[in-house]
Design a protein around this motif. Structure first.
Motif, PDB file in Angstrom:
ATOM      1  N   TYR A   1     -37.715  49.857   4.718  1.00  0.00           N
ATOM      2  CA  TYR A   1     -38.749  50.797   4.272  1.00  0.00           C
ATOM      3  C   TYR A   1     -39.462  50.250   3.028  1.00  0.00           C
ATOM      4  O   TYR A   1     -40.705  50.246   2.954  1.00  0.00           O
ATOM      5  CB  TYR A   1     -38.090  52.138   3.965  1.00  0.00           C
ATOM      6  N   LEU A   2     -38.686  49.773   2.069  1.00  0.00           N
ATOM      7  CA  LEU A   2     -39.282  49.219   0.852  1.00  0.00           C
ATOM      8  C   LEU A   2     -40.027  47.917   1.134  1.00  0.00           C
ATOM      9  O   LEU A   2     -41.019  47.612   0.472  1.00  0.00           O
ATOM     10  CB  LEU A   2     -38.191  48.985  -0.191  1.00  0.00           C
ATOM     11  N   GLU A   3     -39.552  47.167   2.119  1.00  0.00           N
ATOM     12  CA  GLU A   3     -40.256  45.945   2.491  1.00  0.00           C
ATOM     13  C   GLU A   3     -41.650  46.267   3.028  1.00  0.00           C
ATOM     14  O   GLU A   3     -42.614  45.543   2.754  1.00  0.00           O
ATOM     15  CB  GLU A   3     -39.443  45.189   3.551  1.00  0.00           C
ATOM     16  N   ILE A   4     -41.767  47.361   3.763  1.00  0.00           N
ATOM     17  CA  ILE A   4     -43.085  47.782   4.256  1.00  0.00           C
ATOM     18  C   ILE A   4     -43.974  48.190   3.088  1.00  0.00           C
ATOM     19  O   ILE A   4     -45.161  47.823   3.025  1.00  0.00           O
ATOM     20  CB  ILE A   4     -42.933  48.935   5.267  1.00  0.00           C
ATOM     21  N   LEU A   5     -43.421  48.959   2.156  1.00  0.00           N
ATOM     22  CA  LEU A   5     -44.212  49.379   0.991  1.00  0.00           C
ATOM     23  C   LEU A   5     -44.682  48.165   0.187  1.00  0.00           C
ATOM     24  O   LEU A   5     -45.831  48.126  -0.284  1.00  0.00           O
ATOM     25  CB  LEU A   5     -43.379  50.305   0.103  1.00  0.00           C
ATOM     26  N   PHE A   6     -43.796  47.179   0.041  1.00  0.00           N
ATOM     27  CA  PHE A   6     -44.161  45.951  -0.671  1.00  0.00           C
ATOM     28  C   PHE A   6     -45.273  45.210   0.073  1.00  0.00           C
ATOM     29  O   PHE A   6     -46.253  44.746  -0.541  1.00  0.00           O
ATOM     30  CB  PHE A   6     -42.927  45.069  -0.813  1.00  0.00           C
TER      31      PHE A   6
ATOM     32  N   VAL B   1     -51.115  43.723   0.872  1.00  0.00           N
ATOM     33  CA  VAL B   1     -52.350  43.873   1.643  1.00  0.00           C
ATOM     34  C   VAL B   1     -53.439  44.474   0.772  1.00  0.00           C
ATOM     35  O   VAL B   1     -54.597  44.033   0.795  1.00  0.00           O
ATOM     36  CB  VAL B   1     -52.105  44.744   2.892  1.00  0.00           C
ATOM     37  N   GLN B   2     -53.052  45.479  -0.032  1.00  0.00           N
ATOM     38  CA  GLN B   2     -54.027  46.114  -0.913  1.00  0.00           C
ATOM     39  C   GLN B   2     -54.543  45.129  -1.960  1.00  0.00           C
ATOM     40  O   GLN B   2     -55.752  45.099  -2.262  1.00  0.00           O
ATOM     41  CB  GLN B   2     -53.384  47.320  -1.604  1.00  0.00           C
TER      42      GLN B   2
ATOM     43  N   SER C   1     -47.700  39.999   7.885  1.00  0.00           N
ATOM     44  CA  SER C   1     -46.413  40.252   7.229  1.00  0.00           C
ATOM     45  C   SER C   1     -46.075  41.741   7.260  1.00  0.00           C
ATOM     46  O   SER C   1     -44.914  42.128   7.437  1.00  0.00           O
ATOM     47  CB  SER C   1     -46.451  39.751   5.782  1.00  0.00           C
ATOM     48  N   LEU C   2     -47.093  42.570   7.099  1.00  0.00           N
ATOM     49  CA  LEU C   2     -46.878  44.015   7.179  1.00  0.00           C
ATOM     50  C   LEU C   2     -46.419  44.419   8.578  1.00  0.00           C
ATOM     51  O   LEU C   2     -45.497  45.235   8.734  1.00  0.00           O
ATOM     52  CB  LEU C   2     -48.169  44.744   6.797  1.00  0.00           C
TER      53      LEU C   2
ATOM     54  N   LEU D   1     -45.700  41.317  -9.698  1.00  0.00           N
ATOM     55  CA  LEU D   1     -45.374  42.648 -10.208  1.00  0.00           C
ATOM     56  C   LEU D   1     -44.860  43.549  -9.092  1.00  0.00           C
ATOM     57  O   LEU D   1     -43.858  44.262  -9.258  1.00  0.00           O
ATOM     58  CB  LEU D   1     -46.610  43.260 -10.865  1.00  0.00           C
ATOM     59  N   ALA D   2     -45.509  43.533  -7.950  1.00  0.00           N
ATOM     60  CA  ALA D   2     -45.077  44.358  -6.819  1.00  0.00           C
ATOM     61  C   ALA D   2     -43.695  43.937  -6.331  1.00  0.00           C
ATOM     62  O   ALA D   2     -42.826  44.780  -6.045  1.00  0.00           O
ATOM     63  CB  ALA D   2     -46.094  44.267  -5.681  1.00  0.00           C
TER      64      ALA D   2
END
Length: 450
Positions: A143-148, A153-154, A204-205, A426-427
């Motif tokens: 889950y955190l890997e997706i958020l990262f 991407v952003q 990657s996402l 940072l992310a």
């Protein structure tokens, strides 16, 4: 009018399907779904049911045993008669019996077997909880890997947007003759590289989502998106500052430690069971038997020299027999088998003691590793946060100079790349720190949430 209703219904169905496809799952929903559908957890549940049956059987072994027997035989030739003499005739004989046995004493082997089966069940339940805890951590990590990946991407999209705006400004400066066309071509080349980087980050996402799909074993991954939580500000917390306290608490509550402790107790009961074979065993037994023979006759008398066949009811009254008794079995010599079983059971206990200590050592190492990684991630986050602030200001200053022609395109792109890398670092540090501290909290008995 009918067609109009059909069109409205179709549109409603499409929008409802779209809404379902866009439904977002939070971390708890992902965990609940995995706990319900994960194959490894289902298999461990079956294993737990097996040990539940073993415990029930161990308890049932303390109950009396009752068995019945029915037999029917056809006898030809010389046979025993009712008056205990032999004669030549053919007969049909039916018999029935009941027997019961009650264990009175067997060196506490039955009770020790119950205690052993109970500990085996507890160990299995602890293994089931460990499997659930593992899948929770795997889900949280995915889950955190997706958020990262979404943040990267952003970052890539933001960088590309800046480049597009800069291309517009550069185009105007080139058209006005303030800049050479080569500067525009260099920025356009940078745009192509950033578009490629965006594609790579999007891939990657998708891979991060694929990892979560496979953990959840979702049949229709196209209808799945995660919900982005509001994460707290990164700062040192109690878990990070008291890792040894976390270990001292975890060693009392973690299922892998409990499982090893229960298995140690089970093997100790196995030693007691083996030693019970050295003692005599006492059993109480009772049995009942009756039979009917179609050629059993009354004994001849002077009044009735040719008596008839004894009736079924009379035979049941006359032929029944029963008995009660106790049986004492005393072990004298069994080729040393019991002594060998005791020694082997004691060796298994010793080995399990080492296994228990190894489990505790592994737990301590995992907690210390999570603590070290979290501390490093926190330091990296603090440094990266300062780096983002400084590179953000440096990029703003470089962009202003680039707009007036004071720096070239290479310097401009380098400054922007430095900013993108600082944001990525940072992310990465942020999510690494969050995950490691969540592990520490989880070991400390706190629920796993974001």
């Amino acid at each position: 009018m009918k067609h109009l209703f059909q069109i409205v219904a179709l549109i409603t169905l499409i929008f409802s399907g779209t809404a379902q496809a866009q439904q977002n799952w939070d971390l708890q929903q992902c965990i609940d779904y995995a706990l319900e559908n994960n194959i490894q957890i289902q298999q461990q549940s079956i294993n737990t049911d097996y040990y539940q049956n073993e415990l029930q059987q161990a308890k049932n072994n303390r109950l009396p045993s009752l068995s019945g027997n029915l037999s029917n035989s056809f006898n030809f030739g010389r046979s025993l008669q009712y008056d205990n003499t032999y004669a030549d005739y053919n007969s049909n004989q039916t018999g029935a019996s009941l027997s019961a046995n009650v264990p009175l004493w067997n060196g506490f082997r039955l009770q020790n077997s119950v205690d052993k089966a109970d500990l085996d069940l507890r160990a299995s339940l602890a293994d089931l909880q460990k499997a659930k805890d593992d899948i929770k951590l795997y889900i949280a990590a995915a889950y955190l890997e997706i958020l990262f990946a979404e943040e990267l991407v952003q970052v890539a999209e933001d960088q590309l947007e800046i480049t597009k705006l800069q291309i517009d400004r550069t185009q105007k400066l080139v058209d006005a003759g303030s800049l050479a066309k080569g500067s525009l071509l260099e920025i356009e080349a940078q745009q192509a590289n950033e578009e490629l980087n965006l594609v790579n980050q999007q891939n990657s996402l998708q891979l991060a989502y694929l990892n979560l799909y496979q953990l959840l074993e979702i049949a229709s991954p196209d209808q799945f998106k995660i919900e982005k939580p509001v994460l707290s500000v990164v700062k040192a917390n109690g878990s990070l500052l008291n890792s040894m306290d976390v270990f001292r608490n975890a060693v009392k509550i973690r299922p892998e430690v409990k499982s090893a402790e229960y298995r140690l107790g089970s093997l100790q009961e196995q030693v007691a069971i083996a030693k019970g074979s050295l003692y005599p065993s006492l059993t109480f037994g009772a049995d009942y038997y009756n039979e009917y023979n179609n050629k059993y006759f009354y004994s001849p008398t002077e009044e009735n020299p040719n008596p008839g066949v004894i009736s079924f009811g009379d035979q049941l009254k006359n032929n029944d027999r029963y008995g009660l008794g106790v049986n004492l079995s005393i072990p004298i010599f069994n080729k040393g088998q019991v002594r060998t079983q005791i020694k082997n059971a004691e060796l298994q206990v010793l080995n399990q003691e080492y296994e228990l200590q190894s489990t505790k050592n592994t737990l301590r190492k995992d907690i210390e590793q999570a603590y070290t990684n979290a501390l490093a991630a926190l330091k990296k986050y603090m440094a990266s946060n300062k780096a983002v602030e400084s590179t953000q200001e440096a990029f703003r200053y470089t962009e202003e100079k680039f707009n007036v022609g004071m720096v070239n395109t290479v310097e401009y792109n380098q400054s922007k790349n430095n900013l993108a890398k600082a944001k990525s670092d940072l992310a990465q540090a942020k999510y690494e720190y969050i995950f490691r501290t969540k592990i520490l909290d989880f070991y400390n008995g706190n629920p796993l949430n974001l």
